[in-house]
Scaffold this active site. Structure first.
Site, short mmCIF file in Angstrom:
data_model
loop_
_atom_site.label_atom_id
_atom_site.label_comp_id
_atom_site.label_asym_id
_atom_site.label_seq_id
_atom_site.Cartn_x
_atom_site.Cartn_y
_atom_site.Cartn_z
N THR A 177 0.81 -1.22 0.00
CA THR A 177 0.00 0.00 0.00
C THR A 177 0.85 1.27 0.00
O THR A 177 1.90 1.34 0.64
CB THR A 177 -0.91 0.01 1.24
OG1 THR A 177 -1.65 -1.21 1.27
CG2 THR A 177 -1.86 1.18 1.21
N GLY A 182 -4.43 2.86 -2.15
CA GLY A 182 -4.87 1.97 -1.09
C GLY A 182 -5.23 0.61 -1.66
O GLY A 182 -4.38 -0.21 -1.96
N ALA A 291 -3.14 -14.51 2.48
CA ALA A 291 -3.34 -13.60 3.61
C ALA A 291 -4.82 -13.46 3.95
O ALA A 291 -5.19 -13.30 5.12
CB ALA A 291 -2.75 -12.23 3.29
N GLN A 413 -22.53 -6.59 24.13
CA GLN A 413 -23.91 -6.30 24.55
C GLN A 413 -24.31 -7.17 25.74
O GLN A 413 -24.97 -6.69 26.67
CB GLN A 413 -24.87 -6.56 23.38
CG GLN A 413 -26.29 -6.12 23.62
CD GLN A 413 -26.44 -4.60 23.62
OE1 GLN A 413 -25.56 -3.88 23.14
NE2 GLN A 413 -27.54 -4.11 24.16
N HIS A 415 -22.37 -8.25 28.01
CA HIS A 415 -21.68 -7.70 29.17
C HIS A 415 -22.34 -6.42 29.69
O HIS A 415 -22.06 -6.00 30.83
CB HIS A 415 -20.22 -7.37 28.82
CG HIS A 415 -19.30 -8.55 28.81
ND1 HIS A 415 -19.34 -9.52 27.83
CD2 HIS A 415 -18.32 -8.93 29.67
CE1 HIS A 415 -18.41 -10.43 28.08
NE2 HIS A 415 -17.78 -10.10 29.19
N GLY A 416 -23.15 -5.79 28.86
CA GLY A 416 -23.76 -4.53 29.28
C GLY A 416 -22.70 -3.44 29.44
O GLY A 416 -21.68 -3.43 28.75
N GLU A 440 -6.25 -6.49 3.98
CA GLU A 440 -6.13 -7.56 2.99
C GLU A 440 -7.35 -7.60 2.06
O GLU A 440 -7.77 -8.66 1.60
CB GLU A 440 -5.93 -8.93 3.66
CG GLU A 440 -4.77 -8.99 4.63
CD GLU A 440 -3.44 -8.56 4.03
OE1 GLU A 440 -3.33 -8.50 2.81
OE2 GLU A 440 -2.50 -8.26 4.80
N GLY A 441 -7.88 -6.43 1.79
CA GLY A 441 -9.03 -6.31 0.91
C GLY A 441 -10.31 -6.16 1.71
O GLY A 441 -10.68 -7.04 2.48
N THR A 442 -10.98 -5.03 1.55
CA THR A 442 -12.21 -4.77 2.29
C THR A 442 -13.29 -5.78 1.91
O THR A 442 -13.19 -6.49 0.91
CB THR A 442 -12.74 -3.37 1.97
OG1 THR A 442 -13.09 -3.31 0.57
CG2 THR A 442 -11.72 -2.30 2.31
#
Length: 573
Positions: A177, A182, A291, A413, A415-416, A440-442
């Site tokens: 990158t 990007g 990856a 959630q 766990h609050g 590693e790629g969206t």
């Protein structure tokens, strides 16, 4: 003592049903290496026994040495001073233990100091490492860098670099990158040129480089003057000590134990890996696919850790005079998390199986061609394995990384308010999970990568054969659900393809890929349920839930809910 391998009944389930004999037979060259290495297996069963022992060692180290230091690693983070990067104390100790256990060359051939273990087993190790401390995976899980050199480098390069990886003397980084490039790696502008002596040199800046302080870097650079696309890029190996300056490390939301660096290359001497012009279109794409499997396993490990934390807390926490574990809405949430974990694991290790098969068949075909022997049968199998791996790799990365964010969200959630506090591990896990569907790629790029296989319906014959298979009892009802889901998919696919509009196909891709993932994973779970009654609950809950989501996706496609995109500028401005 705890052990992240032997304590995980579902991971053991997948290990016990491995079908890797063809892969291992090729990797072990007919088990001839046992004459040169006393730890090499003599047959397939011996290989499985060896793999189990190795994974038990990983499970021990991760549960008893790595996990207890995860919170401290997150708090300390990486250090940067005077251009030098230092890992957190816990990361240094973990790397030392993994090195002592000779686990840093997991998939490399034995002649370079590696263990010669298939990708599927390596991925299981990555899952355990990630469950213990997610950022450690970004060092341990970058062994694909060494694999790339092994696959495409010269023998001299293998002899130079691979023993350093296998011994733990060096870690690696993928320097891809750049500030202005990007996800669009075709826009990479780092200069690669040859000096008067023919020595390749690198000049430019790389950004957001995971473990960029590594001793050995694989760098994507523009070697062909005047080019502006991926065909002008080549791949190079260099040493981080040779005219490479770490300009900064990033201050990140999560995975604090893994330094993310900005690097400046000042006429750095480098070695060309493979052929010129193939850097992006072949070598980097291959390396990134490896990856992506690693990040999928990272997401799964984080999900497992979050589920463990949520289950433990729910059983211990009392409200209204009883454990919140007994409150139906909490129980239901935990069940959904468990189903997600197990369905994700099924998808991931199915993908790994096909990746292993593709990799080893490639080796076999090349070997047969070099010997002047007929390779037509293996080539046909290789073609199929390549197609399937090309679909399942991005699909697994997409599904598991998105689910990691969902599971950690739900764990917090449960766990609050306490889960929002740094004293609780779930807070760290929630932050760590967020990167998995970005790097590693969206997720969006994984959808793009998976779309071709889905549009071509590459599992059509497999799905048809499964639908024709007789099932009974509750599984028969689930098979009917999957058959109905396939009708929805084919109807949606026809609607999309009949439009002959590539833009519309791109818009509808997410919905199509998701339905296809539900179908494929659903049938995997059906197979498992036939083998193990414990899996019937997982299959039923997954398939019923997936059926509802598939119908929603069908609705989105068929009822033109994408029409607003045509007027996006009017709506969003």
């Amino acid at each position: 003592m705890a052990n992240y391998f032997t304590d995980n009944t579902d991971l053991l389930f997948h290990f016990d049903r491995l079908k890797l004999q063809e892969v291992v037979d090729i990797a072990e060259h007919g088990y001839t290496e046992s004459t040169d290495y006393n730890f090499a297996p003599v047959d397939y069963q011996d290989a499985l026994d060896n793999y189990r022992k190795v994974l038990e060692i990983v499970g021990d180290i991760t549960a008893n040495n790595v996990a207890p230091q995860a919170a401290a690693v997150d708090e300390e983070g990486s250090h940067f001073a005077d251009g030098k990067v230092a890992y957190a104390k816990g990361i240094q100790e973990a790397l030392s233990l993994l090195t002592q256990a000779e686990l840093m060359g997991f998939t490399l051939p034995r002649r370079y100091g590696g263990l010669n273990i298939p990708t599927t087993l390596y991925t299981m190790a990555i899952e355990m490492v990630s469950r213990a401390e997610a950022s450690l995976m970004n060092l341990f899980g970058l062994q694909d860098i060494a694999e790339t050199i092994n696959k495409y480098g010269t023998e001299e390069q293998r002899q130079e670099f691979l023993p350093q990886f296998a011994s733990g003397a060096a870690t690696g980084a993928m320097a891809l990158t750049e500030p202005d490039a990007g996800s669009d790696l075709q826009a990479v502008n780092m200069l690669a040129y040859q000096d008067d002596d023919g020595q390749w040199r690198l000049k430019g800046v790389k950004r957001f480089i995971t473990n960029g302080n590594a001793e050995i870097l694989l760098v994507l650079a523009r070697s062909e003057p005047g080019t502006k696309d991926g065909r002008g890029l080549s791949l190079f190996a260099c040493y981080g000590k040779d005219n490479v300056v770490v300009r900064r490390i990033e201050n990140k939301l999560g995975i604090h134990g893994s330094p993310t660096c900005e690097l400046q290359f000042n006429d750095t001497p480098a070695q060309l890996i493979g052929k010129r012009k193939f850097g992006l279109i072949k070598y980097v794409m291959d390396m990134m696919n490896g990856a992506r499997l690693g990040v999928a396993a990272q997401g799964l490990g984080i999900s497992q850790a979050a589920y463990d934390e949520a289950l433990r807390y729910a059983k211990a926490r009392e409200q209204f005079g009883k454990s919140i574990y007994a409150i139906p809405v909490i129980t239901n949430l935990l069940m959904d998390m468990r189903v997600t974990l197990e369905s994700d694991r099924s998808l991931l290790y199915a993908a790994c199986h096909w990746v292993d098969l593709r990799n080893k068949l490639e080796e076999k075909v090349e070997e047969l061609k070099a010997e002047g022997k007929d390779s037509s049968a293996q080539s046909a199998k290789l073609k199929e394995a390549t197609r399937v791996a090309a679909l399942l790799t991005p699909m697994a990365k997409y599904v598991l990384s998105e689910n990691a964010n969902r599971v950690t969200y739900d764990a917090l959630q449960i766990h609050g308010g306490t889960g929002y506090m740094k004293e609780f591990n779930v807070e760290r896990l929630t932050r760590d999970a967020r990167i998995t569907n970005i790097y590693e790629g969206t997720s969006q790029l994984q959808i793009v990568a998976a779309t071709g296989g889905v549009i071509n319906d590459i599992f059509a014959e497999d799905f048809t054969a499964r639908e024709q298979k007789e099932t009974s009892g509750s599984l028969a009802r689930l098979a009917d659900e999957l058959k109905e889901m396939r009708v929805l998919f084919l109807d949606a696919l026809k609607y999309v393809t009949d439009k002959t509009d590539k833009h519309f196909q791109s818009i509808a891709a997410k919905e199509l890929v998701e339905i296809y993932s539900y179908l494929y994973t659903g049938w995997l779970l059906m197979d498992e349920a036939e083998e193990d009654s414990r899996k019937v609950f997982i299959a039923r809950r997954y398939i019923i839930g997936a059926s509802a989501k598939a119908r929603r996706n069908w609705d989105v496609i068929k009822k033109d809910q994408f029409a607003d995109l045509l007027h996006a500028d009017e709506i969003l401005i």
